[in-house]
Write a protein that holds these residues in place. Structure first.
Motif, mmCIF file in Angstrom:
data_model
loop_
_atom_site.group_PDB
_atom_site.id
_atom_site.type_symbol
_atom_site.label_atom_id
_atom_site.label_comp_id
_atom_site.label_asym_id
_atom_site.label_seq_id
_atom_site.Cartn_x
_atom_site.Cartn_y
_atom_site.Cartn_z
ATOM 1 N N TYR A 181 5.285 14.851 -14.553
ATOM 2 C CA TYR A 181 6.666 14.468 -14.846
ATOM 3 C C TYR A 181 7.022 13.141 -14.183
ATOM 4 C CZ TYR A 181 11.323 15.678 -16.640
ATOM 5 O OH TYR A 181 12.500 15.706 -17.327
ATOM 6 N N PHE A 182 8.166 13.051 -13.496
ATOM 7 C CA PHE A 182 8.566 11.743 -12.980
ATOM 8 C C PHE A 182 7.659 11.279 -11.847
ATOM 9 C CE2 PHE A 182 11.267 14.846 -10.775
ATOM 10 C CZ PHE A 182 11.105 14.508 -9.440
ATOM 11 N N GLY A 183 6.957 12.198 -11.186
ATOM 12 C CA GLY A 183 5.996 11.785 -10.169
ATOM 13 C C GLY A 183 4.815 11.055 -10.769
ATOM 14 N N LYS A 184 4.350 11.536 -11.905
ATOM 15 C CA LYS A 184 3.254 10.864 -12.611
ATOM 16 C C LYS A 184 3.700 9.488 -13.090
ATOM 17 C CE LYS A 184 0.009 11.632 -16.426
ATOM 18 N NZ LYS A 184 -0.383 12.582 -17.506
ATOM 19 N N LEU A 185 4.928 9.412 -13.608
ATOM 20 C CA LEU A 185 5.463 8.119 -14.048
ATOM 21 C C LEU A 185 5.626 7.176 -12.863
ATOM 22 C CD1 LEU A 185 6.603 6.272 -16.216
ATOM 23 C CD2 LEU A 185 8.811 7.437 -15.954
ATOM 24 N N LEU A 186 6.055 7.696 -11.733
ATOM 25 C CA LEU A 186 6.188 6.884 -10.520
ATOM 26 C C LEU A 186 4.868 6.205 -10.177
ATOM 27 C CD1 LEU A 186 7.517 5.997 -7.798
ATOM 28 C CD2 LEU A 186 6.806 8.242 -6.898
ATOM 29 N N VAL A 187 3.776 6.961 -10.215
ATOM 30 C CA VAL A 187 2.460 6.393 -9.921
ATOM 31 C C VAL A 187 2.138 5.278 -10.909
ATOM 32 C CG1 VAL A 187 -0.018 6.884 -9.860
ATOM 33 C CG2 VAL A 187 1.608 8.491 -8.824
ATOM 34 N N ASP A 188 2.402 5.512 -12.195
ATOM 35 C CA ASP A 188 2.137 4.491 -13.218
ATOM 36 C C ASP A 188 2.954 3.224 -12.958
ATOM 37 O OD1 ASP A 188 0.388 6.174 -14.530
ATOM 38 O OD2 ASP A 188 1.884 6.901 -15.963
ATOM 39 N N LEU A 189 4.221 3.390 -12.603
ATOM 40 C CA LEU A 189 5.089 2.230 -12.374
ATOM 41 C C LEU A 189 4.654 1.437 -11.145
ATOM 42 C CD1 LEU A 189 8.616 3.792 -13.086
ATOM 43 C CD2 LEU A 189 7.324 2.226 -14.556
ATOM 44 N N LEU A 190 4.287 2.135 -10.088
ATOM 45 C CA LEU A 190 3.831 1.449 -8.870
ATOM 46 C C LEU A 190 2.552 0.659 -9.158
ATOM 47 C CD1 LEU A 190 4.433 4.276 -6.246
ATOM 48 C CD2 LEU A 190 5.656 2.091 -6.354
ATOM 49 N N ARG A 191 1.635 1.287 -9.889
ATOM 50 C CA ARG A 191 0.381 0.610 -10.228
ATOM 51 C C ARG A 191 0.643 -0.596 -11.123
ATOM 52 N NH1 ARG A 191 -4.346 -1.138 -8.677
ATOM 53 N NH2 ARG A 191 -5.904 -1.205 -10.336
ATOM 54 N N ALA A 192 1.526 -0.434 -12.117
ATOM 55 C CA ALA A 192 1.832 -1.536 -13.035
ATOM 56 C C ALA A 192 2.496 -2.700 -12.316
ATOM 57 C CB ALA A 192 2.729 -1.030 -14.160
ATOM 58 N N ARG A 240 0.862 -1.177 0.000
ATOM 59 C CA ARG A 240 0.000 0.000 0.000
ATOM 60 C C ARG A 240 0.905 1.235 0.000
ATOM 61 N NH1 ARG A 240 -1.593 -3.224 3.926
ATOM 62 N NH2 ARG A 240 -0.855 -1.769 5.519
ATOM 63 N N ILE A 241 0.874 1.996 -1.096
ATOM 64 C CA ILE A 241 1.777 3.124 -1.262
ATOM 65 C C ILE A 241 0.967 4.408 -1.398
ATOM 66 C CG2 ILE A 241 3.704 4.081 -2.577
ATOM 67 C CD1 ILE A 241 4.300 1.293 -1.505
ATOM 68 N N CYS A 242 1.354 5.422 -0.648
ATOM 69 C CA CYS A 242 0.754 6.745 -0.765
ATOM 70 C C CYS A 242 1.754 7.685 -1.435
ATOM 71 C CB CYS A 242 0.386 7.289 0.611
ATOM 72 S SG CYS A 242 -0.266 8.976 0.603
ATOM 73 N N VAL A 243 1.318 8.394 -2.463
ATOM 74 C CA VAL A 243 2.157 9.378 -3.145
ATOM 75 C C VAL A 243 1.547 10.757 -2.931
ATOM 76 C CG1 VAL A 243 3.139 10.136 -5.341
ATOM 77 C CG2 VAL A 243 2.869 7.684 -4.875
#
Length: 309
Positions: free
Chosen positions: A12-23, A3-6
């Motif tokens: 930018y890289f924060g949006k990509l971070l969310v995508d990578l965590l979800r994937a 369970r990760i909270c951002v």
């Protein structure tokens, strides 16, 4: 699955971070002020992180394996986060910056020119914190960005409510139009038009990281390791502003025109007359593998040039 909270994570890289965590199969919650919705499958909490009561109310009874704070700029914000997430998370990762090492913004231990700066050069455990400075004033914060990050690190390090990591990022490039600072576009546009690049008489090198590599490192620091403390994040290889301009010139087919500024004068982004290029040795020892800046910079330049054409 974790369970990760951002906090932030909307560009930018924060949006990509969310995508990578979800994937990767993690359960992701994004907290922001509501200006941008996260992708499908990501929980969205709307709150102003500067409003402690609103933040606590939005969190409700939620707990997390880790929190990634993308938008912590001041010790006041750090103190609010420390109180709000105490007992709610087992790990807290904050995105910090290379600028904490800038000797032009604080009295720091001297490092020989050419020696990459290690994490211990700025020790958040010993850094003085001043909560009563005008951190809520946007102009003051912009002028004291590096100090705000140093003090935010100090607050979260000394709080002790959870294991804490500060990822001190190098200058982030790549992504074309996504790179919202426009620093690389400054070079592609000016060199492409044959306009001057302003540089210092003696330019010193710095370090960079591709936005995708930084997102990968944040995922690693959040979900795959258990170290704490500061860690530098930069690709291998140093570049000064003239070398950066040469890479841009090779992609645009133009010869860069340099104009030297007087000592203390304002110059183009990434022209530095002081040394604070970081060492990435700690992250490597902990198991992260970096690319070399030469492997991705030409592609990032071409992408930016195309986006600004």
């Amino acid at each position: 699955m974790q369970r990760i909270c951002v906090i932030g994570g909307s560009r930018y890289f924060g949006k990509l971070l969310v995508d990578l965590l979800r994937a990767a199969g993690h359960q992701v919650t994004v907290i922001n002020r509501g200006s941008a919705r996260p992708p499908a499958g990501v929980e969205h909490l709307i709150a102003d992180r500067d409003d402690e009561a609103a933040l606590v109310a939005a969190l409700g009874s939620r707990t997390f394996d880790a929190v990634v704070d993308q938008v912590c700029y001041t010790p006041v914000q750090a103190a609010i986060a420390a109180r709000a997430f105490a007992g709610r998370t087992r790990r807290y990762v904050m995105t910090s910056t290379i600028e904490v090492y800038d000797p032009g913004t604080a009295a720091l231990p001297a490092v020989p020119t050419g020696t990459p700066v290690p994490e211990e050069n700025v020790d958040p455990r010993a850094w003085q914190v001043a909560m009563d400075l005008p951190w809520h004033d946007e102009a003051y914060l912009e002028a004291h960005y590096a100090e705000g990050k140093r003090q935010a690190e100090a607050v979260l390090t000394r709080d002790g409510s959870f294991p804490y990591v500060s990822v001190r990022s190098a200058h982030v490039l790549g992504g074309g139009a996504q790179e919202f600072t426009g620093r690389l576009a400054h070079y592609t546009e000016r060199i492409g038009r044959g306009e001057e690049i302003t540089v210092h008489a003696k330019t010193l090198p710095t370090v960079f990281i591709h936005y995708e590599e930084l997102a990968d490192l944040l995922v690693w620091a959040t979900t795959a390791t258990d170290f704490s403390g500061p860690v530098n994040a930069c690709s291998d290889g140093l570049l000064d502003v003239r070398e950066l301009a040469a890479v841009v010139a090779a992609q645009t087919g133009r010869t860069p025109v340099h104009r030297t500024v007087a000592a203390g004068g304002a110059a183009s982004p990434f022209s530095f007359d002081r040394h604070y290029a970081m060492s990435n040795a700690r992250a490597k020892e902990l198991g992260f593998t970096f690319s070399h800046v030469d492997a991705w910079l030409p592609g990032a330049v071409a992408e930016t040039a195309a986006a600004t054409a």
